[in-house]
Motif scaffolding. Structure first.
Motif, PDB file in Angstrom:
ATOM      1  N   LEU A  40       4.174 -44.401  25.421  1.00  0.00           N
ATOM      2  CA  LEU A  40       5.418 -44.045  26.106  1.00  0.00           C
ATOM      3  C   LEU A  40       5.214 -42.706  26.813  1.00  0.00           C
ATOM      4  N   ARG A  41       4.909 -42.781  28.094  1.00  0.00           N
ATOM      5  CA  ARG A  41       4.667 -41.563  28.873  1.00  0.00           C
ATOM      6  C   ARG A  41       5.926 -40.711  28.958  1.00  0.00           C
ATOM      7  N   THR A  42       7.082 -41.350  28.910  1.00  0.00           N
ATOM      8  CA  THR A  42       8.344 -40.623  29.037  1.00  0.00           C
ATOM      9  C   THR A  42       8.622 -39.706  27.856  1.00  0.00           C
ATOM     10  N   HIS A  43       7.913 -39.919  26.745  1.00  0.00           N
ATOM     11  CA  HIS A  43       8.140 -39.109  25.553  1.00  0.00           C
ATOM     12  C   HIS A  43       6.839 -38.499  25.027  1.00  0.00           C
ATOM     13  N   SER A  44       5.865 -38.349  25.923  1.00  0.00           N
ATOM     14  CA  SER A  44       4.594 -37.715  25.587  1.00  0.00           C
ATOM     15  C   SER A  44       4.399 -36.500  26.486  1.00  0.00           C
ATOM     16  N   LEU A  92      15.000 -42.196  23.376  1.00  0.00           N
ATOM     17  CA  LEU A  92      13.941 -43.034  22.823  1.00  0.00           C
ATOM     18  C   LEU A  92      14.592 -44.314  22.314  1.00  0.00           C
ATOM     19  N   THR A  93      14.475 -45.388  23.083  1.00  0.00           N
ATOM     20  CA  THR A  93      15.211 -46.620  22.788  1.00  0.00           C
ATOM     21  C   THR A  93      14.351 -47.704  22.144  1.00  0.00           C
ATOM     22  N   ALA A  94      13.069 -47.463  21.951  1.00  0.00           N
ATOM     23  CA  ALA A  94      12.205 -48.468  21.326  1.00  0.00           C
ATOM     24  C   ALA A  94      12.664 -48.731  19.896  1.00  0.00           C
ATOM     25  N   ALA A  95      12.559 -49.974  19.461  1.00  0.00           N
ATOM     26  CA  ALA A  95      12.974 -50.323  18.099  1.00  0.00           C
ATOM     27  C   ALA A  95      12.028 -49.718  17.070  1.00  0.00           C
ATOM     28  N   ASN A  96      10.728 -49.839  17.320  1.00  0.00           N
ATOM     29  CA  ASN A  96       9.708 -49.298  16.418  1.00  0.00           C
ATOM     30  C   ASN A  96       8.852 -48.310  17.204  1.00  0.00           C
ATOM     31  N   THR A 123      21.683 -38.063  18.994  1.00  0.00           N
ATOM     32  CA  THR A 123      22.462 -38.545  20.135  1.00  0.00           C
ATOM     33  C   THR A 123      22.765 -37.422  21.126  1.00  0.00           C
ATOM     34  N   ASP A 124      22.769 -36.168  20.669  1.00  0.00           N
ATOM     35  CA  ASP A 124      22.936 -35.014  21.556  1.00  0.00           C
ATOM     36  C   ASP A 124      21.578 -34.398  21.850  1.00  0.00           C
ATOM     37  N   ARG A 125      21.524 -33.571  22.881  1.00  0.00           N
ATOM     38  CA  ARG A 125      20.268 -32.932  23.253  1.00  0.00           C
ATOM     39  C   ARG A 125      20.534 -31.555  23.861  1.00  0.00           C
ATOM     40  N   TYR A 236      17.625 -38.973  21.469  1.00  0.00           N
ATOM     41  CA  TYR A 236      16.711 -38.134  22.237  1.00  0.00           C
ATOM     42  C   TYR A 236      15.700 -37.472  21.296  1.00  0.00           C
ATOM     43  N   LEU A 237      14.486 -37.302  21.800  1.00  0.00           N
ATOM     44  CA  LEU A 237      13.439 -36.609  21.055  1.00  0.00           C
ATOM     45  C   LEU A 237      13.475 -35.131  21.411  1.00  0.00           C
ATOM     46  N   GLY A 238      13.557 -34.279  20.387  1.00  0.00           N
ATOM     47  CA  GLY A 238      13.645 -32.850  20.649  1.00  0.00           C
ATOM     48  C   GLY A 238      12.883 -32.020  19.640  1.00  0.00           C
TER      49      GLY A 238
END
Length: 315
Positions: A40-44, A92-96, A123-125, A236-238
């Protein structure tokens, strides 16, 4: 003649055994079970972290955060009363999924330091606050890398723990989150010469696992596992960090996130294979062909040996 028949039978049995072994191992091969890992490039995030406009396409950063494009993203310096954050722009919407990140916590004072940093799935960021640099009463998962004891505890520090926020419950800061702790472990993650890393693996509604690398390279220490845990579907990943009267450098060096289209190994159950009539007949036909081929080769060997025996008798 009896010896030749025995040789023929052993020949056929050996070939059939090889066929069955190869077929069985092919069916057990994980590659045939549809498992896959998707980056997942969007979260790397990797060096140099930012583009020519001093921005990143997928992450925001703020407060006291400073980026050294050749070394790290420093959430806080070793100074009092600092806070810093780094957040993904997309949820980050992936299940696993699995998030592995390298970080570093150190400072000038070997005895008095803090407060710590956290990784978030909420859910907040991008909202600064008192809980390791993020807001209190958050909704989602927080994993805290706590390096300072606010009160006497039965465990030592640094301490890594997880809290699931419901949007209403406050973090028990006075007691180092003891009232909120889902699971945790002691881990000497501060000031290490080896790269310190965390690996967080989540399977939707099934379990969460945290492993740490801080003793030796590629030696992963289990920290904790939580069963039957549900993180918000849109989270969201933070990363955030906080210093108060005590301080430390809190750095994020790299982030690697993967989506996993597979069943967690601990709950994976074998699925009975249902073959159609055509595939069953095809398998049977293949075995019969193999046996016929082996028998033909055996007959050739038998004829050859009989011919040699007759030739020897003439002389």
């Amino acid at each position: 003649m009896t010896a030749l028949l025995k040789d023929l039978a052993l020949w056929v049995l050996a070939i059939c055994s090889i066929f069955i072994f190869v077929k069985a191992n092919t069916n057990l091969n994980p590659a045939n079970q549809g498992e896959s890992i998707i980056p997942l490039r969007t979260h790397s995030l990797y060096m140099p972290y930012i583009d020519q406009d001093l921005q990143n396409r997928w992450f925001d950063f703020g407060a006291d955060t400073v980026i050294n494009t050749n070394k790290y993203i420093r959430l806080t310096h070793d100074r009092q009363s600092q806070t810093g954050w780094l957040w993904s722009r997309l949820p980050l919407t992936a299940a696993n999924w699995q998030v592995e990140f390298e970080f570093k916590i150190d400072g000038n004072n070997p005895n008095l330091y803090g407060d710590g940093m956290a990784v978030w799935f909420t859910t907040d960021r991008a909202k600064p606050g008192p809980v390791f640099g993020f807001i209190d009463k958050f909704e989602g998962l927080g994993i805290f890398f706590d390096t300072y004891a606010n009160s006497r505890q039965s465990h030592s520090f640094p301490y890594v723990m997880a809290m699931m926020g419901d949007g209403h419950t406050e973090y028990d800061n006075a007691n180092d989150g003891k009232a909120n702790e889902l699971a945790g472990c002691e881990a000497d993650i501060r000031g290490k010469s080896v790269a310190t890393k965390a690996r967080i693996t989540y399977y939707k509604n099934t379990y969460l696992e945290v492993k740490l690398q801080y003793k030796e390279w590629d030696e992963w220490e289990p920290c904790f596992t939580i069963n039957n845990i549900s993180i918000p579907t849109v989270a969201y990943l933070g990363f955030s960090a906080l210093t108060g009267d005590v301080s430390d450098n809190h750095d994020v060096i790299s982030i690697t996130t993967n989506s996993m289209n597979s069943v967690p190994p601990r709950v994976q159950k074998p699925i009975p294979r249902q073959e159609s009539a055509s595939s069953s007949w095809f398998g049977l036909l293949s075995i019969l062909k193999l046996i016929a081929t082996a028998a033909f080769l055996g007959v050739l060997i038998l004829v050859y040996r009989m011919y040699r025996n007759q030739s020897n008798k003439r002389f």
